[in-house]
Write a protein that holds these residues in place. Structure first.
Motif, PDB file in Angstrom:
ATOM      1  N   ASN A 117      24.514 -30.571  40.262  1.00 18.31           N
ATOM      2  CA  ASN A 117      23.662 -30.365  39.079  1.00 18.31           C
ATOM      3  C   ASN A 117      24.505 -30.144  37.840  1.00 18.31           C
ATOM      4  OD1 ASN A 117      21.311 -30.667  40.457  1.00 18.31           O
ATOM      5  ND2 ASN A 117      20.792 -28.465  40.532  1.00 18.31           N
ATOM      6  N   LYS A 147      25.690 -33.334  36.707  1.00 23.26           N
ATOM      7  CA  LYS A 147      24.584 -34.225  36.329  1.00 23.26           C
ATOM      8  C   LYS A 147      23.974 -33.835  34.986  1.00 23.26           C
ATOM      9  CE  LYS A 147      20.731 -34.123  38.814  1.00 23.26           C
ATOM     10  NZ  LYS A 147      19.883 -34.378  40.011  1.00 23.26           N
ATOM     11  N   PHE A 148      23.717 -32.518  34.823  1.00 23.92           N
ATOM     12  CA  PHE A 148      23.016 -32.099  33.592  1.00 23.92           C
ATOM     13  C   PHE A 148      24.010 -31.810  32.468  1.00 23.92           C
ATOM     14  CE2 PHE A 148      19.966 -31.193  37.013  1.00 23.92           C
ATOM     15  CZ  PHE A 148      18.883 -31.941  36.556  1.00 23.92           C
ATOM     16  N   ASP A 162      28.747 -24.082  34.079  1.00 22.89           N
ATOM     17  CA  ASP A 162      29.005 -25.405  33.477  1.00 22.89           C
ATOM     18  C   ASP A 162      28.850 -25.339  31.968  1.00 22.89           C
ATOM     19  OD1 ASP A 162      26.261 -25.861  32.624  1.00 22.89           O
ATOM     20  OD2 ASP A 162      25.799 -26.217  34.766  1.00 22.89           O
ATOM     21  N   ILE A 177      12.525 -23.623  38.215  1.00 22.87           N
ATOM     22  CA  ILE A 177      13.459 -24.645  38.717  1.00 22.87           C
ATOM     23  C   ILE A 177      13.803 -24.465  40.181  1.00 22.87           C
ATOM     24  CG2 ILE A 177      14.524 -25.218  36.477  1.00 22.87           C
ATOM     25  CD1 ILE A 177      16.804 -23.290  37.257  1.00 22.87           C
ATOM     26  N   ARG A 201      10.928 -30.022  38.299  1.00 22.30           N
ATOM     27  CA  ARG A 201      12.039 -30.436  37.469  1.00 22.30           C
ATOM     28  C   ARG A 201      11.614 -30.429  36.005  1.00 22.30           C
ATOM     29  NH1 ARG A 201      13.645 -35.692  37.325  1.00 22.30           N
ATOM     30  NH2 ARG A 201      15.716 -35.033  37.879  1.00 22.30           N
ATOM     31  N   HIS A 249      12.858 -32.624  33.698  1.00 21.95           N
ATOM     32  CA  HIS A 249      13.132 -33.898  33.027  1.00 21.95           C
ATOM     33  C   HIS A 249      12.532 -35.055  33.815  1.00 21.95           C
ATOM     34  CE1 HIS A 249      16.048 -31.641  30.684  1.00 21.95           C
ATOM     35  NE2 HIS A 249      16.404 -31.082  31.847  1.00 21.95           N
ATOM     36  N   GLY A 270      16.646 -37.536  40.230  1.00 20.07           N
ATOM     37  CA  GLY A 270      16.516 -36.386  41.138  1.00 20.07           C
ATOM     38  C   GLY A 270      15.086 -36.156  41.527  1.00 20.07           C
ATOM     39  N   THR A 271      14.875 -35.355  42.606  1.00 20.82           N
ATOM     40  CA  THR A 271      13.539 -35.096  43.116  1.00 20.82           C
ATOM     41  C   THR A 271      13.084 -33.672  42.881  1.00 20.82           C
ATOM     42  OG1 THR A 271      14.480 -34.559  45.273  1.00 20.82           O
ATOM     43  CG2 THR A 271      13.679 -36.825  44.928  1.00 20.82           C
ATOM     44  N   GLY A 272      13.954 -32.809  42.480  1.00 17.77           N
ATOM     45  CA  GLY A 272      13.566 -31.406  42.209  1.00 17.77           C
ATOM     46  C   GLY A 272      13.552 -30.559  43.461  1.00 17.77           C
ATOM     47  N   LEU A 311      17.529 -27.122  44.072  1.00 20.95           N
ATOM     48  CA  LEU A 311      17.585 -25.667  43.854  1.00 20.95           C
ATOM     49  C   LEU A 311      16.680 -24.925  44.827  1.00 20.95           C
ATOM     50  CD1 LEU A 311      17.810 -25.337  39.959  1.00 20.95           C
ATOM     51  CD2 LEU A 311      19.608 -25.054  41.639  1.00 20.95           C
TER      52      LEU A 311
END
Ligand code: ADP
Length: 963
Positions: free
Chosen positions: A858, A861-862, A888, A901, A907, A909, A916-918, A921
């Motif tokens: 993550n 990715k984010f 991060d 989250i 998710r 976004h 992603g599928t959420g 986390l």
């Protein structure tokens, strides 16, 4: 006698006339023989005959003359012979006289010395030489002057000696006698007489007698007489001197006069048998005669009567002896009364000393002072040293090893004998059982029955030293108590009332300085005016030995009035009476008392309003002394049904303290708690209570407080909760099974759809029309997404269903595995990943790897567009947990989404923005919880996020129930 001139005796014949007749005659008429007739030349015969006849006549005449002369000679010869005979006789006589004189001179004890008028030595005897010790060479010189020079320095009064000599020289006829004293103490008597021949003085004879011994004897005699007189006068015995012939008393000494009470005159001149008081001893003349004969008589214990009628016992002792040719009898009369008492006292004293010796708390050795042998040892020493009596007795002290530091050898012992008193402090010696102790060794020499002994006292100092130390310790302790006491303390001299000590607390309490107290008399200090303000009160204090005033008001230095308690005690310290006054500030105590009252009110209120039932028991008897309204209400019994009862008499507590034994346990344990006891109320309801008892002290009285709480409601709730929790768990499991089965089973039809969709694409893509192509694409994408979601769902449920046993794993390894899975993404984004050293933890290795994979994935990715992603992983710890963090520099999350989250398929976004599928986390949350930890996020939108998760430090069993 030593002859001085040999010729004197031979030549000068003192008895002779001094002239020789023979000699004289010869000189007077010298004899001439007739001449021979010579033949003359020319002479005739006649002439010749004539001449011859003439000659013949001449010859005949001459012959006649010769005859006459011969006769004369013959006569003279006879005279001469007679003379010689006489002379021989007188010569023998003279020789006899001389040898007699000589022998006399040599045999006399005196020294004889003769000089002539010219001061030449004419004679002396050997005694003279010896007495004066004169070198022979001097005497042989014959010079009296030289002898004199030799003698003078030896004399004490040389001048007088010389003067006397001169006087005698001037008067040769004088005789003299004097005394010569020598420097060395010798004494000579000197006699001198002129030596005469006829009327003529020819010299002087000196004779010397050594009288040194006689003189000394005379002096001694005088001294002795004085001494005897003094003895007689001062004797502590009565003495009578009797004339041994007549029996008359010639002397009586003061002691006897004093003893008997008669005057001196009542004794003197009396005959002893005339004096009634001696009637039992020498009461008559017969007895006296016996006394005369026996020369020694002794009567012991004769009773006599003194002048004042007292009867005393005397010892009577008489001796006969001679004084100046006179026999006297000396009678010694000794009053025995005293002696007898003394003897008895002596015996008593010996018994006492023996007892002291036997019971002394010191070790005692008695040594023979001459030989050093141990003659006695007391039981205490035997006990102290552990040796037997026989190991001591007869030994010489230096033979006993244990005294080696004290009298280890004969020399030391001789020092002991000589000094008569020796003291060694702290001598180390070793006892029979090898213990080393310190002793004090004191020795004294004294006489017992004319025998010198050495007494050695040996004291074990070990105890004394300990005692001294204890004493010091005790003093330090008391001093410390005094210094730190939380009471004011004054120490007074009990005689004078002066303050001798004051402790810091009092100084502080009253605000006066130490000097303002010390040396003052108590009643001089105004502040005690209400207590011992005057001498009379102080005397009361001295007398009563204990005084206590409660609540005395006094004023401190800064004018504050406080109430004190004043308490005095009299006691003795080192033989000195002191008064200790304790002064306690009551102000605090009073405040405390008030506080106590307040507290009681408060507790009473608590007691009255408590939402628990409370019982107060007397801890000694078990009787109920108080019960609160809540308990009355709870149980439905009246107050009177409780009060005064013993708790085990109340049926309703039968399960708790139903008998005395249980109550005793209650007393003993001081804290007892029974959970969940069933009770029955007055109206028959059964309720559950928690019973809790505490023992505590109120005003010196032990009480037991029992709190009784009705837990019926709480129990019911708890039971409901348990049921619900069980239901929940069951439905949770069911749900998990459902999710698993559903997602698993859903995959089958989905695989069929995607399989056929693939066939459609292969065979008909671009062959029907454009629209058909689009629809086919939609179907493909939908099924793909569906497949992904189902896989995610499966993965999520597997976190719970496929868990491994927790083992100790190195989390660095887990991170490395995760990063290698993420390699493509890292490369693609040029991400920079850093980490601190991570701990080893008890966990499921795969799940922790998954956790890092999701969080780091993550974080990459984010990322913010155009910014190189930087990710940092680290861990810290608190008491119970390891706290991992993944930070991060990405887009961040607004706080409002912080919970959302972590939920499944949630998710923020679109898939276009970030794929992603959420579920990531949600899986992380499940993993953290599975390990007994938690997960959360701290983030600032636009600048980055940090995800934290915790893993407990201790190994925790999984709570997963396998199917
Ligand atoms: P997915 O990554 O598949 O969207 P996740 O459960 O992993 O699902 O994340 C849920 C959401 O949380 C994400 O869609 C994203 O909006 C947000 N998120 C997760 N990690 C980060 C991150 N490091 N920075 C910003 N947002 C994040």
């Amino acid at each position: 006698m030593v002859p001085k001139k040999k010729e004197t005796a031979n030549e000068k014949y003192p008895g002779g006339s001094g002239t020789s007749s023979l000699q004289d005659t010869a000189e007077k008429k010298p004899f001439r023989s007739p001449p021979v007739l010579p033949v003359m030349k020319g002479q005739t015969d006649g002439e010749r005959i004539l001449e011859l006849r003439k000659h013949q006549t001449e010859l005949e005449t001459q012959a006649g003359e010769l005859m006459l002369r011969a006769l004369e000679y013959e006569r003279k010869n006879r005279v001469l012979e007679e003379e010689i005979r006489q002379r021989k006789i007188s010569d023998t006589l003279l020789k006899n006289t001389l040898s007699l004189l000589n022998a006399s001179l040599e045999s006399t004890a005196d020294g004889i010395f003769v000089v002539d008028q010219q001061d030449k030595i004419t004679s002396y005897n050997q005694n003279f030489v010896t007495m004066w010790n004169i070198p022979p060479v001097l005497l042989e010189s014959g010079e009296n002057e030289r002898v004199m020079q030799y003698l003078l320095p030896q004399l004490r009064n040389a001048q007088g000696f010389l003067t006397r000599n001169k006087e005698l020289k001037a008067h040769p006829e004088d005789e003299s006698s004097d005394i010569i004293e020598f420097n060395d103490g010798k004494i000579f008597e000197r006699y001198s007489k002129p030596q005469k021949i006829g009327e003529n003085v020819v010299g002087r004879v000196w004779s010397f007698r050594n009288v040194t011994d006689r003189r000394l004897a005379e002096e001694a005699k005088i001294a002795s007489e004085i001494r005897y007189r003094r003895l007689f006068e001062t004797a502590q015995d009565g003495i009578l001197i009797l004339d041994a012939d007549t029996g008359q008393i010639v002397e009586v000494n003061p002691f006897l006069i004093e003893m008997l009470g008669f005057s001196r005159d009542q004794f003197l001149g009396k005959k002893i048998w005339e004096i009634g008081l001696f009637k039992d001893i020498v009461a008559n003349i017969d007895n006296f005669v016996e006394l005369q004969h026996k020369e020694y008589i002794r009567y012991e214990d004769m009773p006599i009567e003194t002048a004042d009628g007292r009867r005393i016992a005397v010892e009577f002792l008489s001796n006969v002896y001679t004084v100046n040719n006179k026999k006297v009898i000396q009678c010694n009369i000794r009053d025995n009364t005293e002696r007898k008492l003394a003897e008895e006292a002596q015996v008593a004293s010996e018994i006492r000393y023996r007892r002291l010796f036997e019971t002394a708390q010191d070790g005692i050795l008695i040594l023979d002072a001459d030989t050093g042998q141990i003659v006695e040892v007391n039981p205490f020493l035997i006990n102290m040293l552990g040796f037997s009596r026989d190991q001591f007795l007869g030994k010489k002290i230096w033979e006993i090893g244990l005294f080696k530091d004290i009298v280890a050898n004969k020399d030391n012992f001789e020092e002991l004998q000589r000094k008569e008193f020796i003291r060694y402090e702290d001598m180390p010696i070793e006892t029979a059982d090898g213990q080393r102790i310190a002793v004090e060794f004191v020795s004294s020499v004294y006489e017992v029955n004319n025998k010198k002994v050495i007494q050695c006292n040996i004291r074990n100092n070990t105890e004394r030293k300990l005692a001294e130390e204890a004493q010091v310790a005790s003093e330090i302790r008391y001093r410390r108590l005094f210094e730190t006491a939380q009471d004011g303390i004054l120490i007074l001299d009990a005689d004078t009332g002066q303050i001798v000590e004051v402790n810091p607390f009092l100084i502080n309490m009253l605000g006066f300085s130490r000097d303002q107290f010390l040396g003052k008399k108590l009643w001089e200090i105004g502040l005690f005016k209400d207590i011992v303000a005057n001498k009379d009160n102080f005397e009361e204090l001295q007398r009563k030995e204990y005084i206590r005033y409660e609540d005395m008001p006094i004023e401190t230095a800064d004018g504050q009035r406080i109430a004190v308690e004043f308490l005095s005690n009299v006691y003795t310290v080192n033989n000195k009476k002191v008064i200790q006054c304790n002064i306690r500030d009551n102000t605090e105590r009073k405040r405390a008392e008030e506080a106590q009252v307040a507290s009681e009110i408060r507790y009473r209120r608590l007691f009255e309003t408590a939402q628990d039932g409370i019982l107060i028991l007397d801890a000694d008897t078990g009787q109920i002394v108080e019960v609160n309204p809540f308990l009355i209400e709870m149980l439905g019994f009246s107050r009177d049904q409780f009060l005064g009862k013993k708790i085990w008499e109340i049926g309703l507590f039968r399960d708790i303290v139903a008998n005395k034994e249980n109550f005793e346990e209650l007393q003993r344990k001081e804290y007892v708690r029974y959970e969940d006891m069933p009770l029955e109320t007055a109206d028959g309801r059964r309720i559950a209570v928690e019973f809790l008892s505490n023992v505590y002290t109120v005003n010196n009285k032990k009480v037991i407080q029992c709190n009784i709480r009705n837990i019926t409601e709480r129990k019911k709730l708890e039971e409901d909760l348990v049921v619900k929790a069980a239901e929940l768990a069951r439905s949770n499991i069911e749900l998990q099974q459902f999710a698993y089965i559903a997602s698993h089973d859903l995959q089958e039809p989905l695989r069929a759809i995607s399989g056929f969709t693939e066939l459609l694409v292969k065979r008909y893509h671009g062959k029907i029309d454009e629209k058909a192509d689009t629809y086919i694409d939609f179907i493909t994408e939908g099924t793909t997404r569906m497949q992904q979601m189902i896989q995610d769902l499966l993965a999520y449920s597997r976190v719970q269903t496929q868990v491994h046993e927790f083992v100790l794993i190195d989390s660095n390894v887990s991170l490395d595995l995760a990063l290698s899975d993420l390699q493509v993404a890292i490369k693609e984004h040029n991400a920079i990943i850093t980490s601190d050293p991570l701990p080893s933890i008890f966990a499921d290795r795969e799940q922790i790897t998954k956790m890092f994979q999701n969080l780091v994935g993550n974080a990459i990715k984010f990322n913010q567009p155009g910014v190189v992603p930087k990710v940092h992983i680290s861990a810290k710890q608190d008491e119970n947990n390891w706290i991992f963090s993944v930070s991060d520099n990405g887009i961040g999350i607004s706080q409002e989404y912080a919970d959302r989250i972590f939920k499944i398929f949630q998710r923020l976004h679109t898939r276009d923005e970030y794929p992603g599928t959420g579920i990531g986390l949600a899986i992380c949350k499940r993993i953290a919880e599975q390990h007994g930890g938690t997960i959360w996020i701290e983030s600032v939108p636009g600048s980055g996020s940090t995800f934290y998760f915790t893993i407990p430090k201790r190994k925790k069993e999984t709570n997963y129930e396998r199917e």
